[in-house]
Structures are given as structure tokens and as C-alpha cells.
Design an enzyme around this catalytic site. Structure first.
Site, PDB file in Angstrom:
ATOM      1  N   GLU A  57       0.776  -1.224   0.016  1.00  0.00           N
ATOM      2  CA  GLU A  57      -0.044   0.098   0.068  1.00  0.00           C
ATOM      3  C   GLU A  57       0.856   1.220  -0.009  1.00  0.00           C
ATOM      4  O   GLU A  57       1.850   1.376   0.815  1.00  0.00           O
ATOM      5  CB  GLU A  57      -0.820  -0.128   1.259  1.00  0.00           C
ATOM      6  CG  GLU A  57      -2.240   0.470   1.015  1.00  0.00           C
ATOM      7  CD  GLU A  57      -3.182  -0.579   0.013  1.00  0.00           C
ATOM      8  OE1 GLU A  57      -3.080   0.117  -1.159  1.00  0.00           O
ATOM      9  OE2 GLU A  57      -3.383  -1.616   0.362  1.00  0.00           O
ATOM     10  N   SER A 159     -12.805   2.570  -7.903  1.00  0.00           N
ATOM     11  CA  SER A 159     -13.874   2.801  -8.905  1.00  0.00           C
ATOM     12  C   SER A 159     -13.414   3.873  -9.820  1.00  0.00           C
ATOM     13  O   SER A 159     -13.803   3.700 -11.118  1.00  0.00           O
ATOM     14  CB  SER A 159     -14.706   3.441  -8.235  1.00  0.00           C
ATOM     15  OG  SER A 159     -14.621   4.724  -7.406  1.00  0.00           O
ATOM     16  N   ASP A 203      -3.388   0.992  -9.415  1.00  0.00           N
ATOM     17  CA  ASP A 203      -4.856   0.677  -9.758  1.00  0.00           C
ATOM     18  C   ASP A 203      -5.189   0.221 -11.465  1.00  0.00           C
ATOM     19  O   ASP A 203      -5.945  -0.742 -11.830  1.00  0.00           O
ATOM     20  CB  ASP A 203      -5.668   1.938  -9.333  1.00  0.00           C
ATOM     21  CG  ASP A 203      -5.621   2.266  -7.852  1.00  0.00           C
ATOM     22  OD1 ASP A 203      -5.116   1.449  -7.231  1.00  0.00           O
ATOM     23  OD2 ASP A 203      -5.770   3.556  -7.630  1.00  0.00           O
ATOM     24  N   TYR A 259      -3.642  11.719   0.076  1.00  0.00           N
ATOM     25  CA  TYR A 259      -3.125  11.247  -0.784  1.00  0.00           C
ATOM     26  C   TYR A 259      -1.876  12.059  -1.511  1.00  0.00           C
ATOM     27  O   TYR A 259      -0.814  11.590  -1.345  1.00  0.00           O
ATOM     28  CB  TYR A 259      -4.131  10.801  -2.019  1.00  0.00           C
ATOM     29  CG  TYR A 259      -3.407   9.821  -3.015  1.00  0.00           C
ATOM     30  CD1 TYR A 259      -3.522   8.532  -2.938  1.00  0.00           C
ATOM     31  CD2 TYR A 259      -2.791  10.283  -4.171  1.00  0.00           C
ATOM     32  CE1 TYR A 259      -2.957   7.611  -3.692  1.00  0.00           C
ATOM     33  CE2 TYR A 259      -2.417   9.500  -5.077  1.00  0.00           C
ATOM     34  CZ  TYR A 259      -2.485   8.271  -4.752  1.00  0.00           C
ATOM     35  OH  TYR A 259      -1.882   7.392  -5.687  1.00  0.00           O
TER      36      TYR A 259
END
Length: 495
Positions: A57, A159, A203, A259
Site C-alpha cells: 500500500e 472505482s 490501480d 493522498y
């Protein structure tokens, strides 16, 4: 890496057999809705999935490899083309998102994207703009599109990347453009930055490159690459459960203090260590620091990471102003030998950042230990014979969560609560997945424990916290999943 995006004529090639009937109903509903909306039959269907990161991560944008897998939740786009104009007409299957229409603005601009506005169609525009900038067309096809996504927004399951990848793929198919998986991934990585998110690439890579029944080892240096990883074949079989905290972690809203800030803090770490270690050139990613510092070393990657962490802990100066909780911008400026204006211009002008102190030392500790855990997780997966493999994988996931909480500050109370419940009810390991600060968790268990684990989290987390949730909403918030196919074109509806 020159593999093209697959075209499938059966849903069984994309989804697990247990989900095919449900997906068939969904696809038929979308075809009917498209026909009703646009008064014509669709010409193509594309889809791109969300992902769950098993380990690794916040290290992709530092240059280190990660280990995600695609999930069955995805974005499906049903479409048709016209030569009459170059307009794009967008309809969302969810009526809460209003229809949108925009026109092609030429080769130089392609389309305007207002990153200051939280607008659902911006994610489509990202993929559209990225693909057409590469294609350099005088007049792209006009598009009529129906979008359906079931990857929870802000759920830590990517998403936005699924939407951007599916959008770029729709443009490819509509305009009959040549493209490989690697090109689609690289375009999508850059394209998502048009909405103000400084994405590292994991991603998009997971959404495009994944294959059914495999996890994926994604590396970014020296070039983007993806390698299948066979998960241990245990008895009873392994299973993964994903639970959404329902705490929204929208990157658009929180990026300046979460982020984007973490990206900047890791860049500062790279700058400082490249100077403090006397490297032959200044670099700003920790992977570059590692590779330069151990350029002629025969150590394993795990050994290099361990030694670099030890040296970093020796070299970081005392955090004076904060009392041990980070450095001021003045302190960072002195550490790296750059002026504050130079730091701001290079790292904080395009992607906004908000903070009191830059916690560079803590972020370095997380990145280097998490990169090491990815190697350890992958090595354990390769050891199919050990009875202890599942426990090793679970321990690594738990260590990752501890580091995300204590060193990277990207957890939250709801994530901690779900992980604690999961471990008490038979999960070998539990951790956040995605950017954190809400979103989703992933748990490693076995198939015999899935129902017990899901029911325990429903009873101890969801029902007390969200007492008005329906059973359908509960089933949407927590699910078991298997590794799924990545981006694909589906043409089985034409038969």
C-alpha cells in the site's frame, strides 16, 4: 507486455461461474436500457474491473512493486458510434447521475476537464482525452454510451481507475484503434491526473492486466510490467472477503491532506536520502535511491530494503519543531538543499497539499518495510508445499495494517474495528486496501469460514453502526471474491 486487450464471447471467461447468471441478467438489462435510451442497438460492450490490493500500500508511486488482484465489481460501458458528428452522449444507468453531452474540441485540446468540479463525467473525459491525445485523430467517432458501475465510489477498490480504463477502452473500440494492454494502462495512469489525482499506476495496472484465477505482481521500474502470481492451493481453499467501511474516501476531496501529501512526503524522503547517502545524482523516489545505492550489490531485494531502512534511520535528523512528529518546510528545505519555493514549485503547485509538518521519516519506514512485505508475500505464494503458508500471508497482511496505521497514518477507527472483528472470527489477516482513510478492508480466510466471517462483521459492525441498512445493502457492502479478469471487450451479446 504487447498483449492486446482480450475479446470474449462468454461471460464465463470474465466472471466466476457462480456469478455468471447474475451478470447475464445485468448485461441484458443494460442492453435493453441502451436501446430504450438511444433508439438503436448497441455495437460494443467493454468493461474494466475494480481491484483489491492484497499487499503493497502506498508504494507504487515510490517505484516499488505491488500485489493486487481484480475483483468482479466493475464498470461496464455499452456503446454505439456515428459518423454524423463527434459528440459524446453519456447516460448513467444510475439515475442519480444526470446525462451529459460534450463535443470533440480538436487535436490540441480534445476536451475540457474542470478538475475543480466533482462531476461524474470527468472520469469518462479522462479516458477519452488520454486515448485521443495518443491517437491524434482529425475526427473521432460520435458516441452514444450507457455506463454502469458497481465498484463502490470511495470504497478503496479503485472505482475511478476502473471507470477511466473502461472509458479509454470504449474509445479504442469505437474508433478501431490499435492498442495493447500496456498502452491502455499507461494512458489511463496519466489520464486520471486530469481530475487532480496523482496516481501511481497500481490501480490501472490491476484493472487492465489481471487474469481470472490469478493475483498480479505489478512492477513499475525500469518499465511497467505485470506477472501472474498463483495463490496457494490449500485445503480448504483460500478465500478473500472485502468489507467496505462505508466511510467515503473520495480522493478528489481529501487528496490535499491525504493522498497528494503522502506522495510529496515520499518525494522529500527520496531527495534527502539521495543527498545524505552521496548518490551520484539527485533522485526523488525511494526505489531510485535503493537501486543507485546498491548498484553493484549482490544482496537480495529484501536485504537491500532492510539495510537501506537501517541507514535511513541513522541519517534522518531530529524532528525539532514538531517534537518528533515531522519536519517543517524550513527543515525539509535545509535537509534536501532546495529552497522552499523550489520545493513548492516542483511538488506542490499542480497537486495541492495541506499540512502542518511533513512526516518524512515515518513515511520512509512504511514504504521500505511494505516493499519488503511484497517480496515476502510473493515468495510465500510460490511455496505451495508449506502448511504454514496461509499463516505467513496473514501475518504479513496484519503487519501491513499496523504500518498503515502507525507509520503512514492512512487508517481510521472504522478500518481498525473491522480488522479486529475479522481476526477474532477466523481471518488469518486483515488490512485496509486502497488509499485508506475509509474505504474498504480485505481479509484472508478459507472457504469454510466465509459465511461466519461475513455474518460476524454484519452483526458487530454494520448493524450497530448503520441500523437502517437493508439486507441488500449489507450484501453490497461486504462480499467474498475471487481473482477476476481484467479489462475486456464482450461481444457475446451479438450472437
Amino acid at each position: 507486455m504487447s498483449v492486446t486487450v482480450p475479446v470474449y464471447d462468454t461471460l464465463e471467461s470474465i466472471y466466476d461461474i457462480s456469478s455468471v447468471a447474475k451478470q447475464g441478467v445485468r448485461y441484458n438489462r443494460l442492453i435493453d436500457q441502451f436501446t430504450e435510451t438511444y433508439g438503436r442497438k448497441p455495437e460494443f460492450i467493454v468493461r474494466s474491473p475494480g481491484r483489491v490490493n492484497l499487499i503493497g500500500e502506498h508504494i507504487d508511486y515510490c517505484g516499488f512493486g505491488v500485489l493486487p488482484m481484480a475483483i468482479e465489481r466493475d464498470v461496464v460501458i455499452v456503446g454505439a458510434t456515428t459518423d454524423a458528428d463527434s459528440k459524446t452522449r453519456l447516460t448513467n444507468a444510475d439515475p442519480k447521475y444526470p446525462p451529459r453531452e460534450f463535443d470533440y474540441e480538436g487535436k490540441e485540446k480534445v476536451v475540457t476537464i474542470d478538475a475543480s468540479e466533482l462531476e461524474w463525467s470527468n472520469y469518462f473525459k479522462c479516458g477519452y482525452k488520454g486515448m485521443l491525445e495518443r491517437a491524434n485523430l482529425d475526427k473521432p467517432k460520435g458516441l452514444s454510451l450507457l455506463v454502469d458501475g458497481n465498484v463502490p465510489a470511495g470504497g478503496g477498490l479503485s472505482s475511478s481507475a476502473a471507470f477511466v480504463c473502461a472509458s479509454a477502452l470504449a474509445v479504442i473500440v469505437a474508433n478501431k484503434l490499435p492498442s495493447t494492454k500496456q498502452e491502455l494502462t499507461e494512458i489511463a495512469i496519466v489520464a486520471e491526473r486530469n481530475v487532480g489525482v496523482n496516481s501511481g499506476g497500481m490501480d490501472q495496472s490491476a484493472s487492465v492486466f489481471s487474469e481470472k484465477d490469478y493475483a498480479l505482481r505489478v512492477e513499475f521500474v525500469p518499465r511497467l510490467s505485470a506477472q501472474r502470481v498463483k495463490l496457494p492451493q490449500t485445503k480448504p481453499a483460500l478465500a478473500f472477503v472485502i468489507a467496505n467501511t462505508l466511510v467515503k474516501a473520495d480522493k478528489f476531496v481529501t487528496a490535499p491532506r491525504h493522498y497528494n501529501l503522502r506522495v510529496v512526503e515520499t518525494k522529500m524522503a527520496g531527495l534527502f536520502l539521495s543527498k545524505a547517502l552521496g548518490l551520484p545524482k539527485t533522485v526523488d523516489t525511494l526505489k531510485e535511491v535503493l537501486d543507485l545505492y546498491f548498484a553493484s550489490s549482490s544482496l537480495t531485494e529484501e536485504q537491500k530494503l532492510t539495510q537501506l531502512l537501517e541507514r535511513a534511520e541513522e541519517l534522518f535528523p531530529e524532528e525539532v519543531a514538531s517534537g518528533g512528529n515531522g519536519y517543517t518546510l524550513d527543515e525539509v528545505s535545509a535537509m534536501v538543499g532546495w529552497s522552499k519555493d523550489e520545493l513548492h514549485e516542483k511538488y506542490m503547485s499542480r497537486f495541492p497539499v495541506q499540512t502542518d509538518f511533513f512526516r518524512v521519516r515515518q513515511r520512509t519506514h512504511h514504504v521500505l518495510t511494505e516493499a519488503r512485505r511484497v517480496y515476502q508475500f510473493s515468495d510465500a505464494c510460490e511455496d505451495q508445499s508449506s502448511d504454514n503458508t496461509v499463516k505467513v500471508l496473514g501475518e504479513l497482511m496484519n503487519e501491513s495494517q499496523d504500518s498503515c496505521k502507525n507509520m503512514f497514518d492512512c487508517s481510521c477507527p472504522e478500518i481498525e474495528q473491522i480488522c479486529e472483528i475479522a481476526r477474532r472470527h477466523g481471518a488469518y489477516g486483515a488490512r485496509l486496501t486502497g488509499a485508506g482513510w475509509g474505504g474498504s478492508t480485505v481479509m484472508l480466510t478459507d472457504v469454510t469460514n466465509v459465511d461466519k466471517l461475513i455474518n460476524a462483521i454484519k452483526d458487530e459492525y454494520y448493524r450497530p453502526t448503520f441500523p437502517t441498512m437493508s439486507e441488500e445493502e449489507l450484501d453490497d457492502a461486504i462480499l467474498s471474491t475471487k481473482p477476476c479478469s481484467g479489462s475486456a471487450v464482450f461481444d457475446g451479446f451479438k450472437q
